[in-house]
Scaffold this active site. Structure first.
Site, PDB file in Angstrom:
ATOM      1  N   GLU A 190     -18.193  35.962  74.104  1.00 35.22           N
ATOM      2  CA  GLU A 190     -18.002  35.122  75.295  1.00 35.22           C
ATOM      3  C   GLU A 190     -19.358  34.739  75.883  1.00 35.22           C
ATOM      4  O   GLU A 190     -19.602  34.904  77.069  1.00 35.22           O
ATOM      5  CB  GLU A 190     -17.121  35.826  76.345  1.00 35.22           C
ATOM      6  CG  GLU A 190     -15.751  36.152  75.784  1.00 35.22           C
ATOM      7  CD  GLU A 190     -14.736  36.540  76.859  1.00 35.22           C
ATOM      8  OE1 GLU A 190     -14.234  35.616  77.531  1.00 35.22           O
ATOM      9  OE2 GLU A 190     -14.430  37.733  76.993  1.00 35.22           O
ATOM     10  N   HIS A 191     -20.220  34.296  74.999  1.00 38.04           N
ATOM     11  CA  HIS A 191     -21.502  33.783  75.444  1.00 38.04           C
ATOM     12  C   HIS A 191     -22.082  32.902  74.333  1.00 38.04           C
ATOM     13  O   HIS A 191     -21.531  32.843  73.229  1.00 38.04           O
ATOM     14  CB  HIS A 191     -22.477  34.922  75.803  1.00 38.04           C
ATOM     15  CG  HIS A 191     -22.771  35.862  74.670  1.00 38.04           C
ATOM     16  ND1 HIS A 191     -22.316  37.166  74.647  1.00 38.04           N
ATOM     17  CD2 HIS A 191     -23.465  35.708  73.523  1.00 38.04           C
ATOM     18  CE1 HIS A 191     -22.727  37.752  73.539  1.00 38.04           C
ATOM     19  NE2 HIS A 191     -23.425  36.893  72.835  1.00 38.04           N
ATOM     20  N   ALA A 192     -23.162  32.232  74.674  1.00 37.02           N
ATOM     21  CA  ALA A 192     -23.934  31.483  73.675  1.00 37.02           C
ATOM     22  C   ALA A 192     -25.378  31.972  73.765  1.00 37.02           C
ATOM     23  O   ALA A 192     -25.744  32.681  74.702  1.00 37.02           O
ATOM     24  CB  ALA A 192     -23.864  29.979  73.966  1.00 37.02           C
TER      25      ALA A 192
END
Lengths: 157, 157
Positions: free
Chosen positions: A68-70
């Protein structure tokens, strides 16, 4: 969403494009032998970068989502060594879901790709190669911020 | 021979020397969390080189020995991701046996180290990082040739 069951990888080593920009799905070299089985990957050849870090993720409750991130710069390559893990990859315009359930399948996530891993089943073990050392400042943890950065980086027409 | 049971690694991340020249035994960073467990290693920091290749070895019959060679140039780092694997490392003068039985323990084998892996038990899975691409010409498969090369490379007194 499209997953492996509708777009299978060929059985031989190689990679295919996905609906997500620069995200590729890889089949790694596999050698089956009575003396033991081997799966191999060469960095910069089979895998699009040379890693500065690796990590293993395991004992993840089935209900948990991770990722749930980049990343601003860091590229990653994901392999489910055991069990099965679902991964959603998103470039800000297209999104695709993958089921990693064989140790010779790898998913390449370039920088600026939003990713979520979830549904760790059958005692799943995730192996990740990362192009960079750990850097807390490289994470984008807010999806709307990710979309804003994607738009800023698009060439003006 | 000395194994891990008589010279335990400390519980925190780090490395210790062994009786074999430049062979080191490593404890990798481990993070236990209710959301899942993590083991991480950074190349060039925790692990003494940056890999150009990795491979997994599994489904090895308990009776099989693997390895039984040295490399002229290639350095390797071995981790038993699952189960237990015995490794003998030998520099031509000293020999030590190691039991790799935790996924956060790694064994570094520099070039010109004779190594044997055997006793793959409990569905052992071996992860190996290699400093070089696969090169059949980098292998020394004869122990007496290995000893001859070791002697040739020793500085004259």
């Amino acid at each position: 969403m499209v997953n492996l069951s509708s777009q299978p990888l060929p059985n031989k080593a190689g990679a295919r494009a996905t609906r997500v920009k620069n995200v590729t799905l890889h089949r790694l070299t596999t050698v089956l032998d009575l003396r033991g089985h081997l799966i191999a990957g060469e960095f910069g050849r089979d895998i699009p970068f040379t890693p500065q870090r690796y990590f293993l993720v395991f004992n993840v409750p089935n209900s948990e989502s991770r990722g749930e991130h980049a990343h601003l710069q860091c590229k990653q390559f994901l392999v489910a060594l055991k069990g099965s893990i679902n991964v959603i990859a998103d470039d800000g315009a297209s999104r695709e879901e993958f089921v990693l359930n064989e140790p010779n399948i790898g998913l390449y996530l370039p920088e600026m790709t939003w990713a979520v891993q979830y549904r760790y089943v059958d005692d799943a073990v995730l192996l990740v190669f990362a192009s960079d050392y750990y850097d807390a400042g490289d994470y984008i943890r807010d999806y709307s911020e990710f979309l804003t950065l994607i738009k800023q980086n698009q060439p003006s027409k």
